[in-house]
Design a protein around this motif. Structure first.
Motif, short mmCIF file in Angstrom:
data_model
loop_
_atom_site.label_atom_id
_atom_site.label_comp_id
_atom_site.label_asym_id
_atom_site.label_seq_id
_atom_site.Cartn_x
_atom_site.Cartn_y
_atom_site.Cartn_z
N SER A 1 15.66 -2.49 -1.05
CA SER A 1 16.52 -1.55 -1.46
C SER A 1 16.13 -1.03 -3.00
N ILE A 2 15.73 -2.16 -3.74
CA ILE A 2 15.03 -2.05 -5.26
C ILE A 2 13.92 -0.77 -5.15
N SER A 3 13.21 -0.93 -4.23
CA SER A 3 12.10 -0.01 -3.89
C SER A 3 12.27 1.31 -3.65
N VAL A 4 13.48 1.47 -2.82
CA VAL A 4 13.94 2.77 -2.29
C VAL A 4 14.76 3.45 -3.85
N ALA A 5 15.21 2.80 -4.47
CA ALA A 5 16.04 3.26 -5.47
C ALA A 5 15.08 3.56 -6.75
N VAL A 6 13.97 3.06 -6.90
CA VAL A 6 12.86 3.35 -7.87
C VAL A 6 12.35 4.61 -7.44
N LEU A 7 11.89 4.72 -6.14
CA LEU A 7 11.22 6.07 -5.46
C LEU A 7 12.33 7.16 -5.76
N CYS A 8 13.76 7.06 -5.37
CA CYS A 8 14.64 7.96 -5.50
C CYS A 8 14.78 8.66 -6.84
N LEU A 9 14.47 7.72 -7.95
CA LEU A 9 14.63 7.92 -9.24
C LEU A 9 13.52 8.66 -9.63
N LEU A 10 12.25 8.32 -9.26
CA LEU A 10 11.04 9.19 -9.25
C LEU A 10 11.20 10.54 -8.89
N VAL A 11 11.60 10.83 -7.64
CA VAL A 11 11.72 11.92 -7.08
C VAL A 11 12.62 12.96 -7.77
N ALA B 1 0.92 -1.26 0.10
CA ALA B 1 0.04 0.18 0.21
C ALA B 1 0.76 1.13 0.04
N ALA B 2 2.03 1.24 0.98
CA ALA B 2 3.05 2.62 0.90
C ALA B 2 3.65 2.74 -0.46
N PHE B 3 3.88 1.45 -1.15
CA PHE B 3 4.74 1.67 -2.49
C PHE B 3 3.74 2.34 -3.40
N ALA B 4 2.53 1.70 -3.42
CA ALA B 4 1.71 2.12 -4.41
C ALA B 4 1.36 3.61 -4.47
N ALA B 5 0.93 3.97 -3.33
CA ALA B 5 0.66 5.52 -3.07
C ALA B 5 2.11 6.36 -3.28
N ALA B 6 3.29 5.85 -3.01
CA ALA B 6 4.27 6.54 -3.42
C ALA B 6 4.90 6.53 -4.75
N PHE B 7 4.50 5.52 -5.43
CA PHE B 7 4.74 5.43 -6.99
C PHE B 7 3.85 6.14 -7.77
N PHE B 8 2.45 6.26 -7.23
CA PHE B 8 1.87 7.36 -7.76
C PHE B 8 1.83 8.65 -7.48
N ALA B 9 2.37 9.01 -6.23
CA ALA B 9 2.57 10.31 -5.71
C ALA B 9 3.85 11.11 -6.43
N LEU B 10 4.91 10.15 -6.67
CA LEU B 10 6.14 10.89 -6.89
C LEU B 10 6.26 10.73 -8.48
N HIS B 11 5.58 10.33 -9.42
CA HIS B 11 5.94 10.06 -10.63
C HIS B 11 6.05 11.25 -11.57
N PRO B 12 6.74 11.37 -12.27
CA PRO B 12 6.90 12.63 -13.25
C PRO B 12 5.59 12.85 -13.93
N LEU B 13 4.62 11.97 -14.30
CA LEU B 13 3.71 12.24 -14.97
C LEU B 13 2.49 13.14 -14.05
N ARG B 14 2.88 13.00 -12.93
CA ARG B 14 1.83 14.00 -11.93
C ARG B 14 2.18 15.32 -12.10
N VAL B 15 3.13 15.75 -12.73
CA VAL B 15 3.68 17.33 -12.74
C VAL B 15 2.66 18.03 -13.29
N GLU B 16 2.16 17.77 -14.55
CA GLU B 16 1.17 18.35 -15.24
C GLU B 16 -0.01 18.81 -14.45
N SER B 17 -0.31 17.71 -13.55
CA SER B 17 -1.67 18.21 -12.74
C SER B 17 -1.26 18.98 -11.54
N VAL B 18 -0.10 18.87 -11.17
CA VAL B 18 0.28 19.63 -9.71
C VAL B 18 0.88 21.04 -9.85
#
Length: 531
Positions: free
Chosen positions: A380-390, A116-133
């Motif tokens: 570790s993979i999850s953290v790396a993915v989220l850092c890349l998204l940030v 649940a945390a990863f799904a919310a974070a992946f959604f929240a931090l993705h570059p595709l969100r930039v246009e909406s925000v």
């Protein structure tokens, strides 16, 4: 899992979102809808009055009915005025609120905190969100998402308690989501999906005696009827608003065959941008006569994934819900019936991408576990993915610094982008770069010869240079292409008035005023040119 972990995850979602999107507080407004919605909207700028509240609930300004969005923007202007950073900050807070509610909803309904945390974070931090925000005019996106996620959260309480109060709260929040943006018309469909997974209400029906199954299934469907009624009402209002507002729809631009093939391709292009968010732009122009092989490959990809999730529905039901969440919520904006000339838009992935986030969060860990990947490696993979998204989102936010930066970027990552050329010209003209602006208007007209806006804007540029004959020619062409173009009539009148030709100038000024644009007429009346 105790509350401490829940609070820590919420703190992480807030902090990571602030880091990823924080730089937007230093960004300006964009000369693409922000002018219509905010900086040149007298109703918004006159503050909260009974008259403006009535206007918000009755207007179909810009071919949409979204009263709560208008009230939200009005409140922003009352607090921050022309300080764009304040508007952007509120949009970011609304986005963060929606993300937190999404996490709480997924955690409550699955009792599985880390996916649940990863799904919310992946959604929240993705570059595709930039246009909406980062786009102030897209306040409707983040506001609608906040209400929509809250509606889903309320629904999870209703399914647990069956209390009428929870049901009514869910229904009310759904209505608020639609009064912010009609994107959430697919909510009844989502509720049916969620009844399968993670709520497992359909599975529970199959456990009762056969003679009671039909009755319980009827109740499950029946409780969605009020949502469907509200959904239909919203669709009717949206259609009426677009027709009343003379919005140009895709039906009027392209034949059904072109729109259908573009829709098939867009489903896979959106998927591509979710997994590889490169070359994001504010506007993606239509590509006519798409290669047949691209359409076939896209159709095959969609068919294969659809078959796979149906085949695995019993063992991996989250894949079924996630995939059909993605497919279903994209339907209103996939291009079959759509306002505007864009082939696709990053903001359209705001709600649909949650489905893909669910598929990733619940689908990949079991696969890695079978491959012998331990929990520490997975973390570790999850953290790396989220850092890349940030980092990617932080970079993308920088392109929204101002109109010149934004549209220059769009021209670098797209081809044949007449909208980017036109709007870059407007931004350059506002900065006094008139000759550079004319160059971009020329390019916009070459790409799209029937571009009335580009002709009108080029006419404005020529007028600033005192080249009135050229300006008059461009205004004439703009009016010829778009006979009800009030702004072009207004500018056309202004040139004649500047030259002292009050007869023709006043005539066109009155005509533009009858269409709703009275700037030239008011100016002429004030200086005594028109009576």
């Amino acid at each position: 899992m105790n509350k401490k972990h829940t609070y820590l995850i919420i703190i992480f979602l807030i902090a990571a979102s602030l880091v990823a999107f924080g730089r937007i507080t230093g960004n300006n407004f964009i000369n693409f809808d922000d002018t219509v919605f905010i900086t040149e909207n007298n109703n918004i700028q006159s503050g909260f009055t009974l008259q403006n509240i009535k206007w918000a609930f009755s207007t179909i300004h810009y071919s949409y009915w979204h009263p709560l969005t208008w009230l939200s923007i009005t409140l922003d202007w009352s607090l921050f005025g022309a300080n764009a950073g304040g508007h952007h900050l509120v949009s970011l807070f609304l986005h963060i609120g929606a993300v937190i509610i999404l996490f709480l909803f997924l955690y409550k309904t699955t009792n599985n905190i880390w996916p649940a945390a990863f799904a919310a974070a992946f959604f929240a931090l993705h570059p595709l969100r930039v246009e909406s925000v980062a786009w102030a005019a897209e306040r409707k996106d983040v506001l609608s998402m906040l209400f929509g996620m809250a509606s889903l959260y309320a629904y999870s309480f209703y399914t647990e308690t069956k209390k009428l109060s929870h049901y009514l709260v869910c229904l009310m929040l759904f209505s608020c989501a639609l009064m912010s943006k009609p994107m959430f018309v697919t909510l009844p469909f989502l509720l049916m999906l969620l009844d399968y997974w993670p709520l497992k209400r359909w599975q529970n029906i199959m456990k009762v005696r056969a003679e009671h199954r039909f009755k319980q299934a009827g109740r499950l469907i029946g409780e969605k009827i009020p949502f469907m009624c509200i959904m239909i009402a919203s669709m009717v209002i949206t259609y009426w608003a677009q027709k009343k507002g003379n919005a140009v729809t895709s039906i009027e631009i392209l034949p059904l065959s072109e729109r259908f093939t573009n829709s098939i391709l867009s489903y896979t292009l959106y998927l591509g941008k979710i997994f590889c968010p490169l070359d994001l732009a504010i506007f993606y122009p239509y590509k006519l006569s798409l290669p047949v092989w691209q359409i076939l490959v896209s159709a095959i990809i969609i068919a294969v994934i659809t078959f796979a999730v149906i085949y695995l529905i019993r063992t991996m039901p989250f894949l079924f819900t996630g995939w059909f969440w993605y497919l279903g919520t994209l339907v209103p904006v996939i291009g079959l019936v759509q306002v505007g000339g864009q082939a696709m838009a990053d903001r359209y992935t705001y709600l649909p991408s949650i489905g893909i986030s669910i598929m990733i969060a619940w689908g990949i860990p079991p696969m890695l576990k079978r491959a012998g990947v331990g929990k520490n490696v997975l973390f570790s993979i999850s953290v790396a993915v989220l850092c890349l998204l940030v980092f990617s989102t932080w970079m993308q936010c920088g392109y929204w610094k101002n109109s010149i930066t934004l549209f220059n970027h769009a021209l670098r990552v797209t081809k044949g982008n007449y909208i980017a050329h036109n709007n870059l010209g407007v931004a350059m003209s506002a900065e006094g770069m008139i000759k550079e602006a004319i160059d971009h208007y020329n390019k916009a007209i070459i790409i799209k010869p029937n571009n009335a806006n580009a002709y009108n804007n080029r006419g404005n540029a020529y007028s600033k240079l005192g080249m009135y004959d050229y300006a008059i020619q461009d205004y004439k062409m703009a009016i010829r292409i778009k006979p009800d173009y009030a702004e072009a009539y207004n500018n056309y009148a202004g040139v004649f008035l500047l030259q002292g030709n009050t007869d023709i100038g006043c005539n066109y000024a009155r005509k533009s005023c009858a269409m709703g644009v009275c700037k030239a007429l008011k100016k002429a009346e004030n200086n005594g040119s028109c009576y």
